[in-house]
Every structure is written in C-alpha cells, then in structure tokens.
Write a protein that holds these residues in place. Structure first.
Motif, PDB file in Angstrom:
ATOM      1  N   MET A   1       0.800  -1.196   0.000  1.00  0.00           N
ATOM      2  CA  MET A   1       0.000   0.000   0.000  1.00  0.00           C
ATOM      3  C   MET A   1       0.843   1.259   0.000  1.00  0.00           C
ATOM      4  SD  MET A   1      -2.954  -0.362   2.437  1.00  0.00           S
ATOM      5  CE  MET A   1      -4.270  -0.366   2.845  1.00  0.00           C
ATOM      6  N   ALA A   2       2.074   1.128   0.052  1.00  0.00           N
ATOM      7  CA  ALA A   2       2.954   2.272   0.134  1.00  0.00           C
ATOM      8  C   ALA A   2       2.946   3.091  -1.136  1.00  0.00           C
ATOM      9  CB  ALA A   2       4.363   1.817   0.445  1.00  0.00           C
ATOM     10  N   ASN A   3       2.687   2.474  -2.278  1.00  0.00           N
ATOM     11  CA  ASN A   3       2.718   3.196  -3.545  1.00  0.00           C
ATOM     12  C   ASN A   3       1.366   3.778  -3.933  1.00  0.00           C
ATOM     13  OD1 ASN A   3       5.391   2.594  -3.840  1.00  0.00           O
ATOM     14  ND2 ASN A   3       5.033   0.758  -5.047  1.00  0.00           N
ATOM     15  N   LYS A   4       0.329   3.482  -3.224  1.00  0.00           N
ATOM     16  CA  LYS A   4      -1.002   3.916  -3.591  1.00  0.00           C
ATOM     17  C   LYS A   4      -1.280   5.295  -2.997  1.00  0.00           C
ATOM     18  CE  LYS A   4      -2.703  -0.720  -3.895  1.00  0.00           C
ATOM     19  NZ  LYS A   4      -3.645  -1.686  -3.473  1.00  0.00           N
ATOM     20  N   GLY A   5      -2.143   6.009  -3.696  1.00  0.00           N
ATOM     21  CA  GLY A   5      -2.522   7.339  -3.244  1.00  0.00           C
ATOM     22  C   GLY A   5      -3.470   7.264  -2.070  1.00  0.00           C
ATOM     23  N   PHE A   6      -3.695   8.360  -1.431  1.00  0.00           N
ATOM     24  CA  PHE A   6      -4.526   8.463  -0.248  1.00  0.00           C
ATOM     25  C   PHE A   6      -5.945   7.977  -0.494  1.00  0.00           C
ATOM     26  CE2 PHE A   6      -7.480  11.052   2.293  1.00  0.00           C
ATOM     27  CZ  PHE A   6      -7.119  10.625   3.559  1.00  0.00           C
ATOM     28  N   PHE A   7      -6.571   8.425  -1.563  1.00  0.00           N
ATOM     29  CA  PHE A   7      -7.959   8.033  -1.844  1.00  0.00           C
ATOM     30  C   PHE A   7      -8.055   6.559  -2.198  1.00  0.00           C
ATOM     31  CE2 PHE A   7      -8.216  12.647  -2.615  1.00  0.00           C
ATOM     32  CZ  PHE A   7      -9.204  12.941  -1.688  1.00  0.00           C
ATOM     33  N   GLU A   8      -7.044   6.041  -2.838  1.00  0.00           N
ATOM     34  CA  GLU A   8      -7.048   4.612  -3.166  1.00  0.00           C
ATOM     35  C   GLU A   8      -6.969   3.770  -1.888  1.00  0.00           C
ATOM     36  OE1 GLU A   8      -3.759   4.580  -5.859  1.00  0.00           O
ATOM     37  OE2 GLU A   8      -5.069   4.802  -7.594  1.00  0.00           O
ATOM     38  N   LYS A   9      -6.199   4.260  -0.928  1.00  0.00           N
ATOM     39  CA  LYS A   9      -6.105   3.550   0.365  1.00  0.00           C
ATOM     40  C   LYS A   9      -7.457   3.564   1.070  1.00  0.00           C
ATOM     41  CE  LYS A   9      -1.307   4.722   1.258  1.00  0.00           C
ATOM     42  NZ  LYS A   9      -0.409   5.452   2.130  1.00  0.00           N
ATOM     43  N   LEU A  10      -8.126   4.714   1.070  1.00  0.00           N
ATOM     44  CA  LEU A  10      -9.438   4.816   1.702  1.00  0.00           C
ATOM     45  C   LEU A  10     -10.444   3.891   1.020  1.00  0.00           C
ATOM     46  CD1 LEU A  10      -9.936   8.630   2.389  1.00  0.00           C
ATOM     47  CD2 LEU A  10      -9.626   6.816   4.052  1.00  0.00           C
ATOM     48  N   ARG A  11     -10.412   3.819  -0.267  1.00  0.00           N
ATOM     49  CA  ARG A  11     -11.318   2.948  -0.980  1.00  0.00           C
ATOM     50  C   ARG A  11     -11.096   1.483  -0.605  1.00  0.00           C
ATOM     51  NH1 ARG A  11     -11.222   4.678  -6.939  1.00  0.00           N
ATOM     52  NH2 ARG A  11     -11.297   6.658  -5.910  1.00  0.00           N
ATOM     53  N   GLU A  12      -9.837   1.119  -0.470  1.00  0.00           N
ATOM     54  CA  GLU A  12      -9.506  -0.266  -0.073  1.00  0.00           C
ATOM     55  C   GLU A  12     -10.006  -0.568   1.328  1.00  0.00           C
ATOM     56  OE1 GLU A  12      -5.566  -2.203  -0.246  1.00  0.00           O
ATOM     57  OE2 GLU A  12      -5.437  -1.144  -2.170  1.00  0.00           O
ATOM     58  N   ILE A  13      -9.854   0.427   2.215  1.00  0.00           N
ATOM     59  CA  ILE A  13     -10.260   0.223   3.600  1.00  0.00           C
ATOM     60  C   ILE A  13     -11.772   0.099   3.692  1.00  0.00           C
ATOM     61  CG2 ILE A  13     -10.350   1.297   5.883  1.00  0.00           C
ATOM     62  CD1 ILE A  13      -7.614   2.556   5.213  1.00  0.00           C
ATOM     63  N   PHE A  14     -12.500   0.998   3.077  1.00  0.00           N
ATOM     64  CA  PHE A  14     -13.957   1.008   3.198  1.00  0.00           C
ATOM     65  C   PHE A  14     -14.647  -0.049   2.352  1.00  0.00           C
ATOM     66  CE2 PHE A  14     -13.096   5.375   4.692  1.00  0.00           C
ATOM     67  CZ  PHE A  14     -13.751   5.301   5.907  1.00  0.00           C
ATOM     68  N   PHE A  15     -14.156  -0.284   1.157  1.00  0.00           N
ATOM     69  CA  PHE A  15     -14.850  -1.201   0.257  1.00  0.00           C
ATOM     70  C   PHE A  15     -14.176  -2.568   0.141  1.00  0.00           C
ATOM     71  CE2 PHE A  15     -15.896   3.110  -1.369  1.00  0.00           C
ATOM     72  CZ  PHE A  15     -17.247   3.108  -1.073  1.00  0.00           C
ATOM     73  N   GLY A  16     -12.983  -2.696   0.655  1.00  0.00           N
ATOM     74  CA  GLY A  16     -12.288  -3.965   0.663  1.00  0.00           C
ATOM     75  C   GLY A  16     -11.777  -4.402  -0.695  1.00  0.00           C
ATOM     76  N   GLN A  17     -11.736  -3.536  -1.610  1.00  0.00           N
ATOM     77  CA  GLN A  17     -11.204  -3.926  -2.919  1.00  0.00           C
ATOM     78  C   GLN A  17     -10.270  -2.847  -3.425  1.00  0.00           C
ATOM     79  OE1 GLN A  17     -14.379  -4.142  -5.788  1.00  0.00           O
ATOM     80  NE2 GLN A  17     -15.582  -2.639  -4.693  1.00  0.00           N
ATOM     81  N   PRO A  18      -9.263  -3.263  -4.138  1.00  0.00           N
ATOM     82  CA  PRO A  18      -8.354  -2.251  -4.675  1.00  0.00           C
ATOM     83  C   PRO A  18      -9.070  -1.438  -5.753  1.00  0.00           C
ATOM     84  CG  PRO A  18      -7.711  -4.452  -5.402  1.00  0.00           C
ATOM     85  CD  PRO A  18      -8.862  -4.611  -4.469  1.00  0.00           C
ATOM     86  N   SER A  19      -8.707  -0.170  -5.846  1.00  0.00           N
ATOM     87  CA  SER A  19      -9.335   0.697  -6.841  1.00  0.00           C
ATOM     88  C   SER A  19      -8.755   0.433  -8.216  1.00  0.00           C
ATOM     89  CB  SER A  19      -9.141   2.157  -6.469  1.00  0.00           C
ATOM     90  OG  SER A  19      -7.765   2.466  -6.503  1.00  0.00           O
ATOM     91  N   LYS A  20      -9.585   0.621  -9.184  1.00  0.00           N
ATOM     92  CA  LYS A  20      -9.143   0.455 -10.555  1.00  0.00           C
ATOM     93  C   LYS A  20      -8.560   1.789 -11.024  1.00  0.00           C
ATOM     94  CE  LYS A  20     -12.680  -2.895 -11.552  1.00  0.00           C
ATOM     95  NZ  LYS A  20     -13.871  -3.211 -12.303  1.00  0.00           N
ATOM     96  N   PRO A  21      -7.538   1.696 -11.814  1.00  0.00           N
ATOM     97  CA  PRO A  21      -6.997   2.968 -12.318  1.00  0.00           C
ATOM     98  C   PRO A  21      -8.053   3.679 -13.179  1.00  0.00           C
ATOM     99  CG  PRO A  21      -5.857   1.085 -13.309  1.00  0.00           C
ATOM    100  CD  PRO A  21      -6.819   0.554 -12.310  1.00  0.00           C
ATOM    101  N   VAL A  22      -8.125   4.955 -12.977  1.00  0.00           N
ATOM    102  CA  VAL A  22      -9.104   5.762 -13.695  1.00  0.00           C
ATOM    103  C   VAL A  22      -8.466   6.241 -14.990  1.00  0.00           C
ATOM    104  CG1 VAL A  22     -10.508   7.843 -13.584  1.00  0.00           C
ATOM    105  CG2 VAL A  22     -10.136   6.486 -11.534  1.00  0.00           C
ATOM    106  N   ALA A  23      -9.149   5.989 -16.079  1.00  0.00           N
ATOM    107  CA  ALA A  23      -8.645   6.433 -17.383  1.00  0.00           C
ATOM    108  C   ALA A  23      -8.871   7.932 -17.524  1.00  0.00           C
ATOM    109  CB  ALA A  23      -9.359   5.679 -18.490  1.00  0.00           C
ATOM    110  N   PRO A  24      -7.953   8.601 -18.134  1.00  0.00           N
ATOM    111  CA  PRO A  24      -8.156  10.037 -18.344  1.00  0.00           C
ATOM    112  C   PRO A  24      -9.374  10.249 -19.256  1.00  0.00           C
ATOM    113  CG  PRO A  24      -6.236   9.290 -19.566  1.00  0.00           C
ATOM    114  CD  PRO A  24      -6.709   8.145 -18.737  1.00  0.00           C
TER     115      PRO A  24
END
Length: 135
Positions: A1-24
């Motif tokens: 989790m060290a390389n993930k951004g803050f919001f991605e960490k929160l998403r993992e904590i609350f939803f239990g799944q890693p976030s998918k990269p968002v396409a521009p």
C-alpha cells in the motif's frame, strides 16, 4: 500500500477492494460549424446621374431633406405637390440665405421653390457666398 494514493487507500479500507486505475477523460472534439453557401453579392443599384445633378443640386437636396425628411428629385414639384408647406418653405429660404447669401423675396418664394432645379437656378444667379461641397 505504500505506492497507492490516499484516496485509493481509503477505498480499499472502506470497500475492501483495490481501486481500478481511472482512465483520463476522452478529449472532446470541437464541433465544426457547417459552412454556409456563399451568398451572391448583388451590385447596389443607383439612380442614373442626370445632367441637372450638380454639386449645388446635391447640396440643396440635402438642405431640403434635412427640413422635410423626404428625398426629392430635381424635377419634383415641391410646393404644388405638398412636399413643402409654408413653414418648411420659410425654413428652406432661411437655410439658402444663410448658406449662399441670396435672399428670396417673399413674393417669389413659390416660384423659386417650384422644384429643386428652379431653386438651383435662382441660387446660381443670385448667390453672393462661395461654398465648397462637403462630404
């Protein structure tokens, strides 16, 4: 989790799944206006120049237009047709006197205001001031 951004960490904590990269977002294509067909340019119609149309006639025509707010032709009957009433006649006589220095006797006003041509003839014969045409 060290390389993930803050919001991605929160998403993992609350939803239990890693976030998918968002396409521009996709760039929006500019809407090109539909070209309008070129309109045909028509030449401006002008009245034929008569031999009586001189700078003096044009100046007198402008004086009369400023007073009666109607365009008149050099041969149009002014007083007889009702284009010029007695009050307008006085204004025209005063304007002609001021501009050209020629005084129209009261008994001859109707005669000299018969038409633009007759007024121009009178001014040509009796003017004391020289004027230049203004644009």
């Amino acid at each position: 989790m060290a390389n993930k951004g803050f919001f991605e960490k929160l998403r993992e904590i609350f939803f239990g799944q890693p976030s998918k990269p968002v396409a521009p977002p996709k760039p929006v294509e500019a809407v090109k206006p539909t070209p309008k067909p070129q309109e045909e340019i028509k030449p401006v119609e002008t009245a034929p120049v008569t031999q009586t149309e001189t700078p003096l006639i044009k100046e007198l025509e402008q004086i009369i237009f400023n007073i009666i707010q109607k365009h008149v032709e050099p041969s149009d009957l002014l007083v007889e047709s009702g284009l010029v009433d007695s009050l307008n006649a006085v204004d025209i006589v005063l304007a002609v006197q001021l501009k050209y220095g020629c005084k129209i006797p009261p008994t001859e006003i109707e005669e000299h205001l018969e038409s633009l041509e007759s007024l121009a003839d009178f001014v040509n014969k009796n003017r004391t001031k020289t004027t230049t045409a203004t644009a």
